[in-house]
Design a protein around this motif. Sequence first.
Motif, mmCIF file in Angstrom:
data_model
loop_
_atom_site.group_PDB
_atom_site.id
_atom_site.type_symbol
_atom_site.label_atom_id
_atom_site.label_comp_id
_atom_site.label_asym_id
_atom_site.label_seq_id
_atom_site.Cartn_x
_atom_site.Cartn_y
_atom_site.Cartn_z
ATOM 1 N N LEU A 200 41.227 37.716 48.349
ATOM 2 C CA LEU A 200 40.113 38.153 47.508
ATOM 3 C C LEU A 200 39.918 39.664 47.610
ATOM 4 O O LEU A 200 39.796 40.362 46.588
ATOM 5 N N SER B 26 40.596 42.331 44.529
ATOM 6 C CA SER B 26 39.506 43.192 44.066
ATOM 7 C C SER B 26 39.931 44.657 44.105
ATOM 8 O O SER B 26 39.662 45.421 43.171
ATOM 9 N N CYS C 78 34.259 47.131 48.538
ATOM 10 C CA CYS C 78 33.408 47.182 47.351
ATOM 11 C C CYS C 78 33.266 48.615 46.847
ATOM 12 O O CYS C 78 33.401 48.893 45.647
ATOM 13 N N THR D 247 36.514 42.239 38.138
ATOM 14 C CA THR D 247 36.430 41.616 39.467
ATOM 15 C C THR D 247 35.296 40.594 39.505
ATOM 16 O O THR D 247 35.410 39.565 40.183
ATOM 17 N N ASP D 248 34.232 40.855 38.760
ATOM 18 C CA ASP D 248 33.142 39.877 38.674
ATOM 19 C C ASP D 248 33.641 38.552 38.097
ATOM 20 O O ASP D 248 33.228 37.471 38.528
ATOM 21 N N GLN E 101 35.493 36.801 40.738
ATOM 22 C CA GLN E 101 34.583 36.342 41.784
ATOM 23 C C GLN E 101 33.722 35.175 41.332
ATOM 24 O O GLN E 101 33.327 34.332 42.146
ATOM 25 N N ILE F 71 35.777 32.132 42.041
ATOM 26 C CA ILE F 71 35.855 31.863 43.484
ATOM 27 C C ILE F 71 34.534 31.302 44.007
ATOM 28 O O ILE F 71 34.520 30.387 44.845
ATOM 29 N N ALA G 166 35.048 33.428 51.147
ATOM 30 C CA ALA G 166 35.410 34.273 50.010
ATOM 31 C C ALA G 166 34.395 34.124 48.883
ATOM 32 O O ALA G 166 34.071 35.094 48.184
ATOM 33 N N CYS H 253 31.357 36.052 49.882
ATOM 34 C CA CYS H 253 31.702 37.472 49.801
ATOM 35 C C CYS H 253 31.819 37.916 48.342
ATOM 36 O O CYS H 253 31.490 39.054 48.001
ATOM 37 N N SER H 254 32.281 37.012 47.464
ATOM 38 C CA SER H 254 32.407 37.339 46.041
ATOM 39 C C SER H 254 31.057 37.684 45.439
ATOM 40 O O SER H 254 30.931 38.635 44.652
ATOM 41 N N SER I 234 30.208 41.387 43.858
ATOM 42 C CA SER I 234 29.737 41.521 42.482
ATOM 43 C C SER I 234 28.424 42.285 42.413
ATOM 44 O O SER I 234 28.283 43.246 41.655
#
Length: 602
Positions: free
Chosen positions: A17, A21, A169, A184-185, A188, A191, A339, A342-343, A347
Amino acid sequence: MDHDYFGSVDFMFFGGLLLLSSLIGIFSACQGKNEQTTENYYFGNRRMSPIPVGLSLGVSFISAVTVIGGPVESYLFGAVLSWMSVGFAIGLAFTSVYFVPLVYRLNISSIYEYLEMRFDRRVRVFCSSLTVLQMVFYMGVCIYVPALALSAVTPLEMKWTIILTSLVCTFYTSLGGFKAVVWTDSLQAAIMFIGSLALCIQGTILVGGSSKVWNAAIRGGRLNVFKVSFDPTVRISILHCIIGQSVMTMALTCSNQAMVQRIMSCRSQTIARRALFFCLVPVSVISTLAVGNGLVMYAYYENCDPLLSHIINKPDQMIPKMMTKAFFEVPGLAGIFVAAACSGTLSTVSSGINSLSVVIVEDFATLLKKSLSPKQKLWGGRLCGAFLGCLVTLIAFIAGSLGSTVIQIASSLIGGFGGPIFGIFVSGIFIPRTTAKGALVGLTVSTIMSLWVISGSAVYKGNPAKQNYLNRSISNCSIDVTLPPIDWNVTTLSPTFETTVNETIATHDERPLIADTLYSISYFYVCMFGAAVSIAVASFVSILSGPNNPKDIDPLLFVPLVDNKRLPAKIRKFFRFGVPEYEEYEHVAVKNDDLLLRTDVA
């Protein structure tokens, strides 16, 4: 400490992940190297499609606070939390009808530019400052949450998980800009869904099936989906979730740069409205999964509550604790869930850093130097992103010492700062007689009162009789020898949860009256409280100091509450509150300019 249950497969999923990203950020930067403009860096050239923008909006709403904090709220207070999705829908509908047309016809970069157009620069700078404070603290809380989960199941200490998350990030946001954030959003969002669903399924298997979860929820009174209360000091009910959440959603989508920036990145109003509609899908699905995970968690902990038995010290450690058991024999699932948490953080923080860079450059840097070139704005935004990443990291270290669940902390931050700002936007858009002086005083008073209420609530912890914690038990606690021992204090900065086996509740005489009234207002209503005070004080001061003449208000800055062309002209005129139609306003302006010209010639 032995952390063998977070194996190489788990690290592969989690590391994948972070790597993906970062690669998206690098790809976006390389792809846009021939378009080094602020429009591309901050808005994706305003040509984004609705699905990725909708996903980006959705996961920014959700964050790790929902993935880990949502199940805790459901575990402690029941499934009534599921009504929040209705509140989201109402708030997004309000934004689509009233706010989207306004920002598209103004075509502005910072949403706070509107406040300078409608009031003056002082109001704009004040609101921008409050937004920076709100978002920095909120992002710090969001980073702390997955760090708590990650440090519980890996050899990494919390300080290193916070630094790692912040670093990745900040890197892809500062490098790739808005497009990197949106794409990336989207990754995520997928995920987060997979991780939350995996916990729900594996947790259900762990406790013996869905029927066991359902029966446990009935025994524990967790299926309280129709719990109604008109008392604003009760922590949660249907009305709290619908009304309070709808106002918070309005405040986020109408007066928060991170959300408005996504709305303004679309090609047209129609596409922006589609993005808002699509945003409801990930919000509703993942919020519902969070409630379901709370019920699964209750079935797992039904006869041995980990808080009351002092197995853990903070309520937000409950999901990581259950996760280590649920995923013990299934390699990779712990990595997927971490993950997912964390996603949500990546975001929220990436969108916050990107949007605050716009606010700082457009609302503050231009005050110091008005003739900033596009290149200076671009690099200024990147430097701001790096600085904000460091600042948010510092706040994340502080977040662990705050004495509430993360859902309550996050909602209070949104309400304490966002409510007053939203109230000023409502005053400017719908109430033409509100003056700049009234707006400034209203914003000041409402911010002070909101923070006062939040501080009082933090000290007195709300009315104990109305917190409505559902029944929990330690009747069947035993030492779990199937897992390596976990030192949960490693992830705890202070034991802050106030409920223990020998819970001591202050008597009525020991608490001042205000502690059980104003200080006990539900965190769902803090935003509404701030907005209401802001609107009321702004209107009152405007009347005392001499209100605006509605005929002098630029129609482009005003939105009537009812403006359907099928309605009779008298009704439409009534809801304009004296503000002329745009054609009438232009006609009067031309006549005034002509009169001034003739006077000068004479």
